[in-house]
Write an enzyme that holds these catalytic residues in place. Structure first.
Site, PDB file in Angstrom:
ATOM      1  N   GLY A 154       0.813  -1.213   0.000  1.00  0.00           N
ATOM      2  CA  GLY A 154       0.000   0.000   0.000  1.00  0.00           C
ATOM      3  C   GLY A 154       0.835   1.246   0.000  1.00  0.00           C
ATOM      4  O   GLY A 154       2.056   1.204   0.135  1.00  0.00           O
ATOM      5  N   ARG A 155       0.170   2.385  -0.149  1.00  0.00           N
ATOM      6  CA  ARG A 155       0.866   3.642   0.027  1.00  0.00           C
ATOM      7  C   ARG A 155       1.035   3.808   1.523  1.00  0.00           C
ATOM      8  O   ARG A 155       0.149   3.424   2.286  1.00  0.00           O
ATOM      9  CB  ARG A 155       0.001   4.776  -0.550  1.00  0.00           C
ATOM     10  CG  ARG A 155       0.785   6.003  -0.837  1.00  0.00           C
ATOM     11  CD  ARG A 155      -0.075   6.975  -1.575  1.00  0.00           C
ATOM     12  NE  ARG A 155      -1.137   7.487  -0.723  1.00  0.00           N
ATOM     13  CZ  ARG A 155      -2.135   8.223  -1.160  1.00  0.00           C
ATOM     14  NH1 ARG A 155      -2.237   8.500  -2.422  1.00  0.00           N
ATOM     15  NH2 ARG A 155      -3.048   8.676  -0.341  1.00  0.00           N
ATOM     16  N   ILE A 156       2.141   4.360   1.963  1.00  0.00           N
ATOM     17  CA  ILE A 156       2.454   4.378   3.391  1.00  0.00           C
ATOM     18  C   ILE A 156       1.256   4.851   4.210  1.00  0.00           C
ATOM     19  O   ILE A 156       0.689   5.891   3.954  1.00  0.00           O
ATOM     20  CB  ILE A 156       3.673   5.267   3.670  1.00  0.00           C
ATOM     21  CG1 ILE A 156       4.915   4.600   3.094  1.00  0.00           C
ATOM     22  CG2 ILE A 156       3.855   5.517   5.160  1.00  0.00           C
ATOM     23  CD1 ILE A 156       6.175   5.369   3.259  1.00  0.00           C
ATOM     24  N   THR A 242      13.922   0.599   0.304  1.00  0.00           N
ATOM     25  CA  THR A 242      13.789   2.046   0.099  1.00  0.00           C
ATOM     26  C   THR A 242      12.657   2.576   0.983  1.00  0.00           C
ATOM     27  O   THR A 242      12.086   3.629   0.705  1.00  0.00           O
ATOM     28  CB  THR A 242      13.495   2.395  -1.384  1.00  0.00           C
ATOM     29  OG1 THR A 242      12.346   1.656  -1.808  1.00  0.00           O
ATOM     30  CG2 THR A 242      14.663   2.093  -2.273  1.00  0.00           C
ATOM     31  N   ARG A 244      12.090   2.227   5.194  1.00  0.00           N
ATOM     32  CA  ARG A 244      12.684   2.840   6.382  1.00  0.00           C
ATOM     33  C   ARG A 244      13.735   1.893   6.953  1.00  0.00           C
ATOM     34  O   ARG A 244      13.537   0.668   6.963  1.00  0.00           O
ATOM     35  CB  ARG A 244      11.609   3.102   7.456  1.00  0.00           C
ATOM     36  CG  ARG A 244      10.731   4.322   7.191  1.00  0.00           C
ATOM     37  CD  ARG A 244      11.507   5.632   7.364  1.00  0.00           C
ATOM     38  NE  ARG A 244      10.695   6.815   7.186  1.00  0.00           N
ATOM     39  CZ  ARG A 244      10.554   7.496   6.035  1.00  0.00           C
ATOM     40  NH1 ARG A 244      11.164   7.081   4.949  1.00  0.00           N
ATOM     41  NH2 ARG A 244       9.815   8.575   5.989  1.00  0.00           N
ATOM     42  N   GLU A 273      20.218   6.589  11.092  1.00  0.00           N
ATOM     43  CA  GLU A 273      20.427   7.320   9.849  1.00  0.00           C
ATOM     44  C   GLU A 273      21.038   8.665  10.191  1.00  0.00           C
ATOM     45  O   GLU A 273      20.483   9.355  11.052  1.00  0.00           O
ATOM     46  CB  GLU A 273      19.078   7.513   9.164  1.00  0.00           C
ATOM     47  CG  GLU A 273      19.210   7.711   7.693  1.00  0.00           C
ATOM     48  CD  GLU A 273      17.880   7.568   6.968  1.00  0.00           C
ATOM     49  OE1 GLU A 273      17.401   8.609   6.500  1.00  0.00           O
ATOM     50  OE2 GLU A 273      17.326   6.465   6.896  1.00  0.00           O
ATOM     51  N   HIS A 292      19.382   7.971   1.492  1.00  0.00           N
ATOM     52  CA  HIS A 292      17.958   8.320   1.567  1.00  0.00           C
ATOM     53  C   HIS A 292      17.572   9.314   0.457  1.00  0.00           C
ATOM     54  O   HIS A 292      17.117  10.425   0.736  1.00  0.00           O
ATOM     55  CB  HIS A 292      17.629   8.896   2.958  1.00  0.00           C
ATOM     56  CG  HIS A 292      16.174   8.742   3.311  1.00  0.00           C
ATOM     57  ND1 HIS A 292      15.720   8.572   4.591  1.00  0.00           N
ATOM     58  CD2 HIS A 292      15.051   8.751   2.537  1.00  0.00           C
ATOM     59  CE1 HIS A 292      14.400   8.482   4.602  1.00  0.00           C
ATOM     60  NE2 HIS A 292      13.978   8.583   3.353  1.00  0.00           N
TER      61      HIS A 292
HETATM   62  C1  DGY Z   1       9.352  10.102   2.620  1.00  0.00           C
HETATM   63  O1  DGY Z   1       8.754  11.008   2.013  1.00  0.00           O
HETATM   64  O2  DGY Z   1       8.887   9.576   3.623  1.00  0.00           O
HETATM   65  C2  DGY Z   1      10.675   9.678   2.066  1.00  0.00           C
HETATM   66  O3  DGY Z   1      11.343   8.807   2.890  1.00  0.00           O
HETATM   67  C3  DGY Z   1      11.552  10.864   1.728  1.00  0.00           C
HETATM   68  O4  DGY Z   1      11.109  11.364   0.547  1.00  0.00           O
END
Ligand code: DGY
Length: 332
Positions: A154-156, A242, A244, A273, A292
């Site tokens: 999904g989208r975060i 890509t 976290r 990080e 990142h």
């Molecule tokens: C985000 O937007 O959460 C990315 O990790 C950085 O663009």
């Protein structure tokens, strides 16, 4: 001079005239983020805060000020205590959607570079080691026709499978078999149109030649990939992260790569990080590490900044934020 004050924690790649006509704007001028102490001082003087994922916006900071809005220039917001903001009725904005393609492009760049050992090849050449054509020099696996495992579809933070679709479409171009695992399974029609198969995390890890991580950072995804998960993966597999850094246990990653438990990895994140310069991970040839930069296309960063400013202005003027992490504040 407008009475309303805002603080922006880094220089942005867009002009700020509209915001300046509404508010007194202070932009942190340094390359390094403001310290927590500086933020704590600033937050007492401002109405709106535009922050980045490098700024720690915790309960103490939120309760120290009288913020009308917090606007994050990122889709992820694990640096912000959303509960504390919600308790204070402060809307929190973020920038979903606009960076999905750029991040998917970069994921693909890492996948291809890792499979075909592009970074190692460059180092090899620069070190003066290219002496002839060799049948077994810098061999890697095929990408075309391989099995891709997508972890988190999904989208975060949302059920919409936007990101998952983006990866699946790229993979289709390489005639890959695509497995995915996610909290929520997609509709069968979508699975069919994308040509993806739902599976458990274990199955995805066991079957995939490439595993790519796209889950948000949350309590239940912390070190989701540790020793046990690496043991399930093929010895020829490559891991791409890509999402976290917290999703992968860095010690397990080191062990898996150093012992040959998996063939390679490419990460755009670390935990912590930035990755410390004395980290053992930096000694590994079969690991690509980027700082990142998944969303770092010029167009995308400019869209992210524009969205973040729009959210900031909406919060200052009492309008509903177009992209709000805690919309429940509008119900109460
Ligand atoms: C985000 O937007 O959460 C990315 O990790 C950085 O663009």
């Amino acid at each position: 001079m407008p009475q309303v004050k805002v603080f922006i924690t880094r220089r942005l790649p867009i002009e700020l005239e509209q915001l300046r006509s509404l508010a007194t704007v202070e932009v942190w001028p340094e390359r390094q983020p403001p310290t927590y102490e500086i933020l704590l001082k600033k937050v007492k003087e401002i109405d709106g805060l535009l922050c980045l994922l490098t700024d720690q916006i915790d309960r103490q900071l939120i309760e120290s000020g009288k913020l009308k809005v917090i606007s994050q220039m990122a889709v992820g917001y694990d640096n912000i205590d959303i509960r504390a903001a919600t308790a204070q009725q402060i809307p929190v904005g973020h920038t979903p959607g606009v960076l999905t393609d750029a991040t998917a492009d970069f994921t693909w760049a890492l996948l291809m570079a890792s499979a075909r050992r592009v970074v190692e090849a460059d180092r090899f050449t620069r070190a003066g080691l290219w002496q002839t054509w060799e049948p077994d020099l810098l061999l890697g696996p095929n990408v075309t026709g391989a099995t891709l495992g997508i972890v988190g579809f999904g989208r975060i933070g949302q059920a919409m499978p936007t990101a998952g679709c983006t990866y699946a479409r790229r993979a289709k171009g390489f005639e890959m078999r695509i497995l995915y695992t996610s909290r929520q399974r997609c509709q069968p029609e979508l699975e069919q149109s994308l040509g993806v198969e739902f599976a458990t995390l274990e199955h995805v890890l066991q079957e995939s030649d490439f595993v790519t991580l796209h889950t948000p950072s949350a309590d239940d995804t912390y070190h989701l990939i540790s020793d046990r998960q690496f043991e399930l993966m093929k010895r020829s597999a490559i891991l791409i992260n890509t999402a976290r850094g917290t999703i992968v246990d860095p010690d397990s990653l080191y062990r898996a790569l150093a012992s040959g438990q998996i063939a390679g990895a490419a990460v755009d994140q670390g935990e912590p990080e930035p990755i410390p310069t004395d980290s053992l991970l930096l000694t590994l040839d079969n690991l690509i590490i980027a700082p990142h930069i998944g969303s770092a296309s010029r167009q995308t960063r400019s869209k992210m900044a524009t969205m973040a400013i729009a959210n900031l202005i909406a919060g200052l003027t009492g309008d509903r934020l177009a992209d709000c992490v805690n919309p429940e504040i509008y119900n109460s």
